[in-house]
Design an enzyme around this catalytic site. Structure first.
Site, PDB file in Angstrom:
ATOM      1  N   GLU A 111      -1.403   3.318  10.362  1.00 13.36           N
ATOM      2  CA  GLU A 111      -0.901   2.569   9.076  1.00 13.36           C
ATOM      3  C   GLU A 111      -1.503   3.136   8.034  1.00 13.36           C
ATOM      4  OE1 GLU A 111      -1.633  -1.646   9.719  1.00 13.36           O
ATOM      5  OE2 GLU A 111      -0.571  -1.676  11.576  1.00 13.36           O
ATOM      6  N   LYS A 113      -3.728   2.892   4.713  1.00 13.61           N
ATOM      7  CA  LYS A 113      -4.818   2.082   4.303  1.00 13.61           C
ATOM      8  C   LYS A 113      -4.480   1.818   2.863  1.00 13.61           C
ATOM      9  CE  LYS A 113      -9.848   1.506   4.820  1.00 13.61           C
ATOM     10  NZ  LYS A 113      -9.752   0.696   3.537  1.00 13.61           N
ATOM     11  N   ASP A 115      -5.256   0.520  -0.716  1.00 13.26           N
ATOM     12  CA  ASP A 115      -6.316   0.505  -1.599  1.00 13.26           C
ATOM     13  C   ASP A 115      -6.195  -0.792  -2.523  1.00 13.26           C
ATOM     14  OD1 ASP A 115      -8.787   1.092  -2.411  1.00 13.26           O
ATOM     15  OD2 ASP A 115      -8.238   2.633  -3.598  1.00 13.26           O
ATOM     16  N   TYR A 222      -0.028  -6.580   7.263  1.00 16.81           N
ATOM     17  CA  TYR A 222      -0.397  -5.444   8.384  1.00 16.81           C
ATOM     18  C   TYR A 222      -1.080  -6.487   9.731  1.00 16.81           C
ATOM     19  CZ  TYR A 222      -4.603  -5.122   5.654  1.00 16.81           C
ATOM     20  OH  TYR A 222      -5.803  -5.741   4.766  1.00 16.81           O
ATOM     21  N   LYS A 309     -10.842   7.702   6.337  1.00 21.71           N
ATOM     22  CA  LYS A 309     -10.756   7.878   5.037  1.00 21.71           C
ATOM     23  C   LYS A 309     -10.467   9.074   4.610  1.00 21.71           C
ATOM     24  CE  LYS A 309     -13.104   4.895   2.687  1.00 21.71           C
ATOM     25  NZ  LYS A 309     -12.985   3.803   1.720  1.00 21.71           N
ATOM     26  N   CYS A 403       1.233  23.692 -34.760  1.00 22.43           N
ATOM     27  CA  CYS A 403       1.430  24.523 -33.487  1.00 22.43           C
ATOM     28  C   CYS A 403       0.292  25.572 -33.504  1.00 22.43           C
ATOM     29  CB  CYS A 403       2.852  25.004 -33.550  1.00 22.43           C
ATOM     30  SG  CYS A 403       3.215  25.944 -31.684  1.00 22.43           S
ATOM     31  N   CYS A 406       2.509  29.192 -33.506  1.00 20.56           N
ATOM     32  CA  CYS A 406       3.539  29.644 -34.747  1.00 20.56           C
ATOM     33  C   CYS A 406       3.247  28.881 -35.848  1.00 20.56           C
ATOM     34  CB  CYS A 406       5.059  29.277 -34.335  1.00 20.56           C
ATOM     35  SG  CYS A 406       5.575  27.670 -34.214  1.00 20.56           S
ATOM     36  N   CYS A 421       6.477  21.227 -30.972  1.00 21.95           N
ATOM     37  CA  CYS A 421       6.396  21.922 -32.104  1.00 21.95           C
ATOM     38  C   CYS A 421       7.790  21.736 -32.503  1.00 21.95           C
ATOM     39  CB  CYS A 421       6.020  23.663 -31.540  1.00 21.95           C
ATOM     40  SG  CYS A 421       6.818  24.822 -32.645  1.00 21.95           S
ATOM     41  N   CYS A 427       9.119  29.875 -32.159  1.00 25.38           N
ATOM     42  CA  CYS A 427       7.676  29.796 -31.418  1.00 25.38           C
ATOM     43  C   CYS A 427       7.740  30.449 -30.040  1.00 25.38           C
ATOM     44  CB  CYS A 427       7.451  28.251 -31.221  1.00 25.38           C
ATOM     45  SG  CYS A 427       6.385  27.798 -30.518  1.00 25.38           S
TER      46      CYS A 427
HETATM   47  S1  IVH Z   1      -6.465  -3.982   9.488  1.00 28.95           S
HETATM   48  C1  IVH Z   1      -8.826  -6.484  12.413  1.00 28.95           C
HETATM   49  N1  IVH Z   1      -4.792  -2.476   8.312  1.00 28.95           N
HETATM   50  O1  IVH Z   1      -9.120  -2.150   4.609  1.00 28.95           O
HETATM   51  C2  IVH Z   1      -8.072  -5.629  11.332  1.00 28.95           C
HETATM   52  N2  IVH Z   1      -6.684  -2.950   7.424  1.00 28.95           N
HETATM   53  O2  IVH Z   1     -12.145  -1.580   6.190  1.00 28.95           O
HETATM   54  C3  IVH Z   1      -8.581  -5.729  10.247  1.00 28.95           C
HETATM   55  N3  IVH Z   1      -6.751  -2.274   4.949  1.00 28.95           N
HETATM   56  O3  IVH Z   1     -10.385  -5.143   5.788  1.00 28.95           O
HETATM   57  C4  IVH Z   1      -7.909  -4.859   8.955  1.00 28.95           C
HETATM   58  N4  IVH Z   1      -4.737  -1.353   4.594  1.00 28.95           N
HETATM   59  O4  IVH Z   1      -8.856  -5.074   3.694  1.00 28.95           O
HETATM   60  C5  IVH Z   1      -5.886  -3.122   8.125  1.00 28.95           C
HETATM   61  N5  IVH Z   1      -3.259  -1.136   7.202  1.00 28.95           N
HETATM   62  C6  IVH Z   1      -4.202  -1.882   7.194  1.00 28.95           C
HETATM   63  C7  IVH Z   1      -5.095  -1.875   5.863  1.00 28.95           C
HETATM   64  C8  IVH Z   1      -6.158  -2.304   5.950  1.00 28.95           C
HETATM   65  C9  IVH Z   1      -5.982  -1.722   3.881  1.00 28.95           C
HETATM   66  C10 IVH Z   1      -8.084  -2.837   4.410  1.00 28.95           C
HETATM   67  C11 IVH Z   1      -8.499  -4.342   4.642  1.00 28.95           C
HETATM   68  C12 IVH Z   1      -9.662  -4.171   5.649  1.00 28.95           C
HETATM   69  C13 IVH Z   1     -10.256  -3.051   5.403  1.00 28.95           C
HETATM   70  C14 IVH Z   1     -10.826  -2.270   6.455  1.00 28.95           C
END
Ligand code: IVH
Length: 678
Positions: A111, A113, A115, A222, A309, A403, A406, A421, A427
């Site tokens: 999945e 991650k 932010d 998720y 990451k 500009c 020109c 411009c 130009c």
């Molecule tokens: S799973 C036990 N899935 O990243 C499973 N976390 O350091 C726990 N996060 O605490 C989390 N996208 O806040 C999971 N697709 C994803 C995520 C995700 C972002 C965050 C979440 C978690 C931290 C992990």
């Protein structure tokens, strides 16, 4: 009265359905405008007849009760975080550990991650009853009222959902929404948020949910927490959650082994720049619940999941000076000269500051310590300033007034961020830009003439405007040469036009005389007249004379032609110099009216069929394929939906698209299949 109640019930149900289609399935069936229209209608009725309004009405999600203090509540299960990894080796080590504990090589779910910040939603009997922040992992704040303002979080579920469960996910803000919000904050004299994550977290903790509703947050879920006997795997639980109306991200994918996981990571590392939201990595989870139990937890994290990451691409450096560059469209871009800094292995010395709005927003000044970001092939950009390191007596950065190429004055339209411009015909970068646009594939398609040739012919005084192409003779260009220096490597090359190239240029120009009116019109390079608009203008007015004499109302009566386009067309054709260019082109035999012959045989073969073209092709370019689809009466679409008839798949087609097409049972065809169809 019963009639009004029925109307409210129907509108409520309809809007919920549209919300679901839009946010969860990504397959809207009505436009945003139509949606807003229905929503307004419902809102009006609810104000008049509040007794019939549903407690989870779609109107409610744009505001609601006020939550003064957040109550701290215990999580039913601790909200854990994940161990982070940064390298391929880390992931392979994780895979080895998992295999040892599980006794087999397991299937993984990958999945993105997200932010943002974590949230746990509780649903009882299909209703959203609670939303808790992570807090310290053991207990979190109850932010239910604020969470209810998020359009993609359903208040009521649909389908066959369990009686009671929690689902965890991440609340975040899309980049565009974040930028818009920061612009507004700056206007109001407030300090902008540093990134979308901070702004999402700051927003959900606001005291007034009506304020929260003004800031467009979103949420991906998720992690299902409930009766695990219902499903045998994590992936299954997510699919079920999706069917209840909960938003699961489409990139989520099953990978059979760690090598597939690495492919997923590589793909999204480069593709993430195209997402509307930020992702800082990939989360890898063992799919089978049974294996998850066998593998277990450490004190802090599950052993069956890990977060990879992406490399961070931000660096800190000093802003030395700012140059202003004029582009081919006349737009002036401020470019920062930086103290050289290493980002992801390359030395960055320059970064784009985009436009004056950004300069003002960042309040960036010469001598400032700035944060620079670089993603893939995107030009590095300055994303922030470390105010604590600002030198005293620094001065606000002023945008130039004339500009630099020109000397003409710069103009800025109210609804646009860029300065332009004002002298498009005198130009140099704009002249060259227009020449290049004219020969480009979507216009006159003279592929024997590229940027270097144009540069050379312009320097020799052979090209001053687009009509000069048709005055060029073979003898004029044979043997012409030019020294070129590669800006990056410093490599010096000489290009010279030998017989073959000179011949190709002349015959390319000659052949271009057959180009259709709509393409010639597009090739003129009138501001705002893109491919689609030129098609509309050509088919409505039929010839150039009618366009030249068209007044504002004539132009705006054409579908999709608004104020800016109409004004731009009128201003362009008012210019004597431009009319002379048209006359000259006409005398050289270019098409300035619609020919019946423009229509090609077999035009209707793909009538009404909707195509999504994806990947790289061997025989045609992607644009060439799209053009052919339209010529044969088909339609192109950027995203796959249930309305798509065919997905034309080239090499390296994105896995998310492929999976979506397969899920929806859409025909996936190759380049060869396509050729057979036409
Ligand atoms: S799973 C036990 N899935 O990243 C499973 N976390 O350091 C726990 N996060 O605490 C989390 N996208 O806040 C999971 N697709 C994803 C995520 C995700 C972002 C965050 C979440 C978690 C931290 C992990």
């Amino acid at each position: 009265m019963q009639e009004i109640k029925n109307k409210i019930d129907t509108l409520t149900a309809e809007l919920k359905e549209h919300n679901y289609r839009y946010y969860v399935l990504a397959e809207p069936v009505i436009s945003d405008r139509e949606f807003d229209f229905l929503l307004k209608e419902l809102e009006k009725l609810e104000i008049q007849f509040p007794e019939y309004a549903h407690s989870d009405s779609p109107v409610k999600v744009v505001g609601g009760a006020i939550t003064k203090n957040f109550i701290n509540k215990k999580h039913i299960r601790p909200m854990l975080s994940l161990a982070n990894t940064y390298t391929e080796q880390d992931l392979r080590d994780f895979d080895e550990r998992v295999k040892k504990l599980a006794g087999i090589s397991p299937q993984y779910v990958c999945e993105l991650k997200f932010d943002g910040f974590a949230i746990g939603l509780t649903y009882k009997k299909g209703k959203l009853t609670q939303a808790l922040t992570r807090g310290d992992g053991i207990s979190g704040d109850d932010v239910t009222e604020n969470v209810k303002t998020i359009r993609t979080i359903p208040h009521v579920l649909q389908g066959n959902y369990p009686d009671e469960f929690e689902i965890r996910g991440e609340i975040f803000m899309h980049r565009k929404a974040f930028e818009r919000m920061n612009e507004e904050r700056v206007k109001k004299g407030e300090i902008p948020f540093a990134n979308p994550r901070n702004s999402a977290a700051g927003t959900i903790k606001m005291q007034e949910s009506t304020e929260v509703a003004k800031r467009p947050l979103d949420c991906f879920l998720y992690n299902f927490i409930g009766d695990e006997k219902l499903f045998s795997s994590h992936y299954q639980s997510l699919q079920a959650a999706k069917s209840w109306g909960l938003q699961i991200n489409d990139a989520t994918k099953i990978c059979e082994n760690i090598d597939e996981v690495l492919v997923f990571i590589k793909y999204w590392d480069s593709e993430r720049k195209n997402l509307t939201f930020e992702t800082d990595g990939v989360v890898v989870k063992v799919n089978s619940y049974q294996l998850q139990h066998e593998i277990g937890f450490t004190a802090k994290n599950p052993r069956w999941a890990i977060a990879y990451k992406f490399e961070t691409e931000r660096a800190e450096t000093k802003l030395l000076s700012v140059d202003f560059q004029v582009g081919r469209t006349g737009a002036v871009t401020p470019v920062a000269n930086l103290e050289p800094v290493l980002i992801l292995g390359t030395t960055v010395k320059r970064a784009s500051l985009h436009n004056n709005d950004i300069i003002e927003q960042l309040d960036v000044r010469i001598g400032d310590t700035v944060y620079v970001e670089k993603g893939g092939e995107i030009i590095p950009k300055i994303v922030g300033v470390d105010l604590s390191k600002r030198p005293i007596f620094s001065q606000k950065l002023d945008f130039i007034k004339v500009c630099p190429e020109c000397g003409a004055t710069l103009v800025k339209q109210e609804d646009e961020a860029a300065h332009y411009c004002s002298d498009e015909d005198n130009c140099p970068p704009q002249i060259k830009g227009k020449l290049l646009h004219f020969v480009s594939r979507k216009a006159m398609n003279i592929d024997s003439i590229g940027e270097e040739t144009i540069e050379m012919l312009w320097e020799k005084g052979l090209l001053n405007d687009i009509s000069d192409f048709y005055k060029i003779k073979y003898e004029d260009i044979l043997g012409l040469s030019k020294k070129t220096v590669n800006e990056i490597s410093g490599e010096v090359r000489f290009i010279s036009l030998k017989e073959k190239s000179a011949h190709n240029i002349i015959s390319g120009i000659e052949n271009s005389k057959n180009t259709s009116f709509e393409k010639v019109l597009y090739g003129l390079g009138i501001r705002y007249i893109g491919e689609t608009v030129s098609k509309k203008l050509a088919s409505h007015f039929k010839n150039i004379e009618k366009i030249i004499s068209a007044e504002y109302d004539d132009l705006t009566s054409v579908d999709e032609i608004g104020e800016s386009i109409a004004n731009s067309v009128i201003a362009w054709f008012k210019n004597e110099k431009h009319l002379k260019i048209i006359e000259s082109l006409k005398s050289n035999g270019l098409n300035f009216e619609i020919n019946e012959g423009d229509k090609i045989v077999g035009e209707n073969k793909l009538n009404g069929k909707s195509f999504v073209v994806s990947g790289v092709f061997s025989k045609f370019s992607r644009d060439g394929i799209k053009e052919t689809i339209e010529k044969f009466g088909g339609k192109n679409s950027g995203s796959i939906s249930s309305k798509t008839d065919y997905v034309l798949a080239g090499e390296n087609m994105g896995p998310a698209k492929l999976e979506k097409a397969q899920k929806l049972g859409i025909k996936i065809i190759s380049e060869e299949d396509f050729l057979k169809m036409i």
